[in-house]
Design a protein around this motif. Structure first.
Motif, mmCIF file in Angstrom:
data_model
loop_
_atom_site.group_PDB
_atom_site.id
_atom_site.type_symbol
_atom_site.label_atom_id
_atom_site.label_comp_id
_atom_site.label_asym_id
_atom_site.label_seq_id
_atom_site.Cartn_x
_atom_site.Cartn_y
_atom_site.Cartn_z
ATOM 1 N N VAL A 170 0.838 -1.207 0.000
ATOM 2 C CA VAL A 170 0.000 0.000 0.000
ATOM 3 C C VAL A 170 0.868 1.250 0.000
ATOM 4 O O VAL A 170 0.609 2.212 -0.729
ATOM 5 C CB VAL A 170 -0.967 -0.004 1.199
ATOM 6 N N GLU A 171 1.934 1.241 0.805
ATOM 7 C CA GLU A 171 2.836 2.399 0.842
ATOM 8 C C GLU A 171 3.529 2.598 -0.502
ATOM 9 O O GLU A 171 3.673 3.734 -0.983
ATOM 10 C CB GLU A 171 3.888 2.202 1.940
ATOM 11 N N VAL A 172 3.944 1.502 -1.112
ATOM 12 C CA VAL A 172 4.651 1.585 -2.396
ATOM 13 C C VAL A 172 3.716 2.115 -3.479
ATOM 14 O O VAL A 172 4.078 3.015 -4.254
ATOM 15 C CB VAL A 172 5.227 0.209 -2.788
ATOM 16 N N VAL A 173 2.521 1.563 -3.550
ATOM 17 C CA VAL A 173 1.564 1.998 -4.562
ATOM 18 C C VAL A 173 1.161 3.445 -4.330
ATOM 19 O O VAL A 173 1.077 4.250 -5.274
ATOM 20 C CB VAL A 173 0.331 1.070 -4.570
ATOM 21 N N THR A 174 0.910 3.827 -3.083
ATOM 22 C CA THR A 174 0.517 5.204 -2.775
ATOM 23 C C THR A 174 1.603 6.196 -3.184
ATOM 24 O O THR A 174 1.322 7.256 -3.749
ATOM 25 C CB THR A 174 0.221 5.346 -1.271
ATOM 26 N N HIS A 221 -4.687 -6.474 -0.638
ATOM 27 C CA HIS A 221 -4.813 -7.932 -0.730
ATOM 28 C C HIS A 221 -3.437 -8.593 -0.665
ATOM 29 O O HIS A 221 -3.266 -9.614 0.040
ATOM 30 C CB HIS A 221 -5.514 -8.298 -2.045
ATOM 31 N N ILE A 222 -2.459 -8.040 -1.369
ATOM 32 C CA ILE A 222 -1.096 -8.591 -1.344
ATOM 33 C C ILE A 222 -0.519 -8.493 0.059
ATOM 34 O O ILE A 222 0.111 -9.438 0.568
ATOM 35 C CB ILE A 222 -0.194 -7.869 -2.361
ATOM 36 N N ALA A 244 -2.128 -8.454 2.884
ATOM 37 C CA ALA A 244 -2.801 -9.421 3.747
ATOM 38 C C ALA A 244 -2.301 -10.842 3.474
ATOM 39 O O ALA A 244 -2.087 -11.629 4.410
ATOM 40 C CB ALA A 244 -4.315 -9.339 3.536
ATOM 41 N N ALA A 245 -2.103 -11.159 2.200
ATOM 42 C CA ALA A 245 -1.602 -12.486 1.842
ATOM 43 C C ALA A 245 -0.202 -12.705 2.396
ATOM 44 O O ALA A 245 0.123 -13.781 2.902
ATOM 45 C CB ALA A 245 -1.610 -12.650 0.324
ATOM 46 N N ARG A 246 0.621 -11.684 2.315
ATOM 47 C CA ARG A 246 1.986 -11.796 2.839
ATOM 48 C C ARG A 246 1.961 -11.966 4.365
ATOM 49 O O ARG A 246 2.713 -12.788 4.914
ATOM 50 C CB ARG A 246 2.796 -10.569 2.431
ATOM 51 N N ALA A 247 1.100 -11.215 5.030
ATOM 52 C CA ALA A 247 0.995 -11.313 6.488
ATOM 53 C C ALA A 247 0.504 -12.690 6.922
ATOM 54 O O ALA A 247 0.861 -13.179 8.003
ATOM 55 C CB ALA A 247 0.062 -10.231 7.017
ATOM 56 N N ALA A 248 -0.304 -13.320 6.044
ATOM 57 C CA ALA A 248 -0.838 -14.647 6.366
ATOM 58 C C ALA A 248 0.143 -15.760 6.020
ATOM 59 O O ALA A 248 -0.165 -16.945 6.232
ATOM 60 C CB ALA A 248 -2.154 -14.861 5.617
ATOM 61 N N GLY A 249 1.296 -15.406 5.475
ATOM 62 C CA GLY A 249 2.316 -16.394 5.176
ATOM 63 C C GLY A 249 2.149 -17.095 3.847
ATOM 64 O O GLY A 249 2.789 -18.126 3.603
ATOM 65 N N GLU A 250 1.324 -16.555 2.958
ATOM 66 C CA GLU A 250 1.133 -17.180 1.656
ATOM 67 C C GLU A 250 2.392 -17.023 0.800
ATOM 68 O O GLU A 250 3.109 -16.022 0.907
ATOM 69 C CB GLU A 250 -0.059 -16.545 0.943
#
Length: 512
Positions: free
Chosen positions: A25-29, A59-60, A62-68
């Motif tokens: 989010v920070e990178v995209v913003t 979404h990315i 959240a996926a990273r935080a979930a260990g995907e």
């Protein structure tokens, strides 16, 4: 922090994202803010997709935080040339004909970007239907070169190259029919690679010339380009020309940059009269650096390259005349005069007349003439014979050398408006790049310095046999490494430094 994000390469952003030091989010913003801040001057983008980009960034994260398990470029933003279909966002091809068309499907490239976790910021400006070498033929106004806003950023993919060069995106996708990735890369100091024809799917890519078009990466470093190349390449059963073979090891080649013992063939026909002095100076210096890195230089002759421009400007118009016949105002796109008092033929004529720009009309007329009864063999047929001779030149040259090199363009970026009324002068920008499209082999452009007379970027072109795309990246990485050792950074770093942070939002003190 924002300036650090903007200046980071895609590979660096990938590492920082994986380590949790920054969020997508920070990178995209940061990149969306950069677009808001400077794109009024550069005009690289035709449309933005900020809402969806931020949603995908969340979404990315959240996926990273979930260990995907995520791809190496997951969470990294990208600019997409406005010739690739992207569901829910206009795909105009820089033309009034498709001004309001929103595709109901994704191109294979677009889908693979999403599957890899890349985040599309928006669609970039281009010459109408990819016909041009300056991005001045866009129906929505020209894009400006970040090195000098009075100059062209190359074409047809000038929007993608300018977005990368001005730090509005770390990566971009382009297409290359006669040099439309490589030529913009050369004049903006960026990296651009045309993969082997069939190496990247053309499904959902609005066709200009079906036997020539190829999608490929735009980036600020060789490794970044290779990472993007790997993400989008590979066989696609929906494209009948797609090659059913493994993707060449482009990332490993970019990381290695080992040219020890490599034979580099210097094409004697691509240089000399008509080439800017500063272009040849930097090109020759690059050869010395590659020799220093362990390569062996040999001179090779490709005599039929002299006829490539003439053959190309018969083959391309013929194919575009056929491909653009679908834009007939009957099913979608611009429609003029549909008030019930005009025939279908009159509506088609009025719509095509209003929707197509002058360069598109010029090439349709040339192509239709070349394909007409009584002229087909004399023009289109003869051009295809020349194409075969050019392929044979490449085959003989690759028997002597592992790769071939030349300047990417005969000159640095010219001023906006300088050649717009002289089609032949414009077409000559593609002298060096066209042979690879006619033959279908891999080719890339890499920064090799700034021309001494105007301080503008110069590109070195590397050509390799079909499906030997990794050789292109090996040479590009070796050159990048040697130049970085001299300068302490890449060519594009010189832009950031020379403008006192202009494109990083620090000040507006002008450009070179």
């Amino acid at each position: 922090m924002s300036a650090d994000i903007l200046r980071a390469t895609a590979a660096e952003l990938s590492s920082e994202l994986a380590a949790g030091n920054v969020s997508s989010v920070e990178v995209v913003t940061a990149h969306l803010d950069q677009i808001t801040r400077i794109d009024e001057d550069v005009h690289a983008f035709l449309s933005l997709d900020a809402g969806r980009a931020l949603d995908r960034a969340r979404h990315i994260d959240a996926a990273r935080a979930a260990g995907e398990a995520l791809g190496p470029l997951a969470g990294v933003p990208l600019a997409l040339k406005d010739v690739f279909a992207y569901r829910g966002l206009p795909t105009t091809c820089g033309s009034r004909t498709l001004e309001n068309w929103v595709p109901p499907y994704d191109a294979t490239v677009t889908r693979r970007l999403a599957d890899a976790g890349l985040i599309i910021l928006g669609k970039t400006n281009m010459d109408e239907f990819a016909m041009g070498s300056s991005t001045e033929n866009s129906a929505f106004g020209p894009t400006h070169n970040p090195w000098d806003l009075d100059r062209i950023p190359g074409g047809s993919g000038g929007g993608s190259a300018a977005a990368v060069a001005s730090f509005m995106a770390p990566l971009a996708m382009g297409t290359d029919t006669g040099g439309s990735i490589r030529q913009p890369a050369a004049v903006t100091g960026t990296v651009g690679v045309k993969p082997t024809y069939g190496g990247v799917s053309r499904f959902g890519l609005v066709a200009l010339a079906s036997s020539l078009d190829q999608g490929g990466p735009c980036a600020r470093t060789v490794l970044d380009a290779a990472l993007l190349h790997e993400a989008v390449a590979g066989h696609d059963p929906r494209d009948s020309t797609s090659i059913p073979a493994p993707v060449p090891p482009v990332v490993a080649a970019a990381r290695s940059g080992d040219v020890s013992g490599m034979r580099i063939g210097v094409v004697s026909e691509l240089g000399g009269e008509g080439y800017q002095d500063g272009v040849e100076v930097r090109f020759n210096e690059a050869l010395v650096l590659l020799q220093k890195a362990g390569a062996e230089l040999v001179e090779v002759s490709c005599p039929h390259f002299a006829y490539a421009l003439a053959a190309y400007y018969l083959i391309l118009p013929a194919e575009c005349s056929s491909n653009l016949a679908r834009f007939d105002a009957m099913r979608y796109g611009l429609r003029i005069g549909d008030d019930g008092t005009h025939s279908a033929e009159e509506v088609m004529s009025a719509s095509r007349g209003a929707g197509f720009g002058e360069e598109v009309k010029r090439r349709i007329i040339i192509g239709t003439y070349a394909l007409s009864s009584g002229y087909y063999d004399a023009y289109y047929g003869s051009a295809q014979k020349v194409r075969t001779l050019i392929r044979q030149d490449f085959e003989r040259a690759f028997a002597e050398a592992d790769v071939l090199v030349s300047p990417t363009t005969p000159t640095t970026a010219f001023r906006i408006g300088e050649r717009i009324d002289d089609p032949m002068a414009m077409y000559k920008n593609d002298l060096c790049t066209i042979p690879s499209n006619l033959a279908g082999n891999a080719s890339g452009s890499f920064p090799c310095g700034l021309a001494p007379e105007d301080g503008l970027p110069v590109g070195l072109q590397v050509m390799a046999p079909a499906m030997a795309d990794d050789r292109v990246y090996r040479v590009g990485a070796a050159l990048e490494r040697e130049l970085s050792a001299i300068w302490g950074g890449t060519v594009i770093d010189q832009l950031a430094d020379s403008t006192a942070g202009d494109y990083l939002g620090v000040s507006r003190e002008g450009v070179l």
